[in-house]
Write an enzyme that holds these catalytic residues in place. Structure first.
Site, PDB file in Angstrom:
ATOM      1  NE  ARG A  56       0.113   8.247   5.811  1.00 44.28           N
ATOM      2  CZ  ARG A  56       0.331   7.330   6.743  1.00 44.28           C
ATOM      3  NH1 ARG A  56       1.562   7.178   7.228  1.00 44.28           N
ATOM      4  NH2 ARG A  56      -0.635   6.562   7.172  1.00 44.28           N
ATOM      5  CE  LYS A  65      -6.309   2.547   7.597  1.00 44.94           C
ATOM      6  NZ  LYS A  65      -5.597   3.563   6.798  1.00 44.94           N
ATOM      7  CD  GLU A  82      -2.533   1.289   2.654  1.00 45.08           C
ATOM      8  OE1 GLU A  82      -2.727   2.425   3.187  1.00 45.08           O
ATOM      9  OE2 GLU A  82      -2.925   0.221   3.168  1.00 45.08           O
TER      10      GLU A  82
END
Length: 466
Positions: free
Chosen positions: A46, A137, A42
């Site tokens: 950011r 999640k 993943e």
């Protein structure tokens, strides 16, 4: 596609997270993970560089997809539809977001892009379920209360599977994996920023190998150690009623049998495949054969359905949409044919809504009759209800019948209008599922209580004398 991706997550067990802005570095990180046995990554969105930083991250995803086609590459920290589109255009195979952003989810679902939004409360889980999402999640896992919290959250939502992230690390990820509601665990400990900065690819490979070793030890404890002999027979395979946890209603023996069967007669191929994937996450669906048998099937065309069993001696299975096959179910035609051919038929244990409703009603369990659907025409329906009520009184026999879920309330009203006040009415709805409702009252009592919350849920109605 969502289920296929979730199945890959469950098989991998661990999802490494990494913030990458340089394509060459991204390729080396993925190479190190693959050498350690992990084939998923993943890449988080950011960056402190604004739009140019996001473009660099998207470039890394594109490079990873191009150079490692066997790997599963996704985008994390996707907080809006714009980032989701950027990730999709770069080739991301799944999207993970820290929270439940409806616009982001809608974009992904419209583009058939698997999305796993973050949740941390029951309200957020309910909001996700309203969007038909059952793979979510759980974030931030440790800050929210860790494994104890996710178990508490999972209790009212047994059909939801979680990806645990946020404070998950080498020391605790395996405890999360021990929870059956945890699909997999994710974290950045496998790709430490310091190791990436120092280009210490060997450390990443070592961490990956160690994590897999730990997870496999956990899995070995959970593996069934018993094998069973498969008979040359037609197995009748029950399935859960609704989204009930399989472990709650199906014995382990069923799993051991079904995993060995390659030929199936099913009411619906899509739902049968979904059931089999849940039963065995490692199943190879492409190796299986399916023959569809439902209310639309011309029974004159099914003569060859049992050929794998009758001609080749290979075990077969019958799977219906819900509950036990061949009971108020089209699968009965396959069983009838098997009996005519002198083939062995083996029923497996599982939930039957009719039996369970009789068990819980308090009515006569030695003599009962299932009458299926009743006419929707007012006059015919009223006449049938009175007929069944008379049989309940005169023959001391419990009478069961059903209605299409969206007409349940109309059926309830019709029963109250046409039955004597002393007659008992049992209602069993959502049996074995979340929100299960099973109550018995006299007609007079039901008239005072009013209609229960059974609109658009599977329900069985039972009539019996006082």
């Amino acid at each position: 596609m969502f289920e296929d991706t979730a199945g890959r997550f469950e098989k991998e067990k661990i999802i490494p997270l990494a913030t990458l802005t340089d394509q060459d570095t991204a390729l080396m990180v993925m190479k190190a993970l693959i050498e350690g046995g992990i084939n998923v990554l993943e890449v988080t969105f950011r960056s402190t560089e604004g739009e140019s930083g996001m473009e660099k991250i998207a470039g890394c995803i594109k490079a990873l997809r191009s150079n490692f086609p066997q790997a599963l590459i996704g985008a994390g920290t996707v907080t809006n539809p714009g980032l989701a589109k950027k990730a999709m255009d770069a080739g991301a195979q799944f999207i993970v977001s820290p929270g439940l952003n409806k616009e982001t989810v809608s974009f992904c679902m419209e583009n058939n892009l698997p999305v796993f939004p973050g949740v941390s409360t029951a309200s957020e889980v309910e909001a996700a379920l309203s969007m038909n999402l059952t793979f979510l999640k759980f974030f931030p896992a440790e800050a929210c209360g860790g494994l104890a919290y996710v178990k508490a959250l999972a209790a009212p939502f047994p059909n939801v599977r979680f990806i645990a992230t946020g404070g998950v690390n080498e020391g605790n990820f395996n405890s999360y994996l021990s929870c059956k509601n945890i699909l997999c665990a994710g974290g950045s400990w496998l790709c430490p920023p310091k190791a990436i900065e120092n280009k210490n690819w060997a450390e990443i490979t070592s961490l990956a190998k160690k994590a897999l070793s730990l997870s496999q030890k956990k899995t070995e404890v959970k593996e069934e150690k018993t094998n069973v002999r498969l008979e040359k027979a037609l197995y009748l395979i029950p399935v859960p009623l609704g989204e009930t946890d399989m472990d709650k209603v199906l014995p382990p023996y069923n799993r051991l049998i079904v995993k060995q069967i390659k030929h199936f007669i099913v009411e619906d191929i899509k739902s049968a495949r979904r059931f089999l994937r849940k039963l065995d996450k490692d199943i190879n669906i492409d190796e299986l054969s399916f023959q569809e048998l439902n209310e639309h099937t011309d029974l004159r065309t099914i003569g060859h359905y049992l050929d794998p069993l009758s001609k080749q001696g290979k075990a077969m299975g019958v799977i219906s949409e819900a509950g036990c096959p061949a009971v108020a179910d089209p699968g009965a035609a396959a069983v009838h044919m098997a009996q005519q051919k002198g083939l062995t038929v083996i029923p497996l244990s599982g939930p039957s809504s009719m039996i369970l409703s009789v068990m819980a009603s308090g009515f006569n369990g030695q003599s009962f009759a299932f009458n299926g659907y009743i006419s929707v025409k007012d006059g015919e329906r009223a006449s049938k209800i009175r007929q069944l009520e008379n049989r309940a009184w005169n023959e001391d026999q419990t009478q069961l019948f059903i209605e299409a879920p969206y007409r349940n309330l109309k059926m309830f009203d019709a029963i109250l209008k046409n039955c004597r006040k002393e007659t008992q009415l049992g209602i069993a709805a959502n049996i074995t599922c979340e929100g299960e409702f099973i109550k018995t009252h006299t007609i007079a009592e039901w008239r005072k209580l009013g209609a229960p919350d059974i609109n658009k849920v599977p329900a069985i109605f039972l009539l019996y004398r006082s």
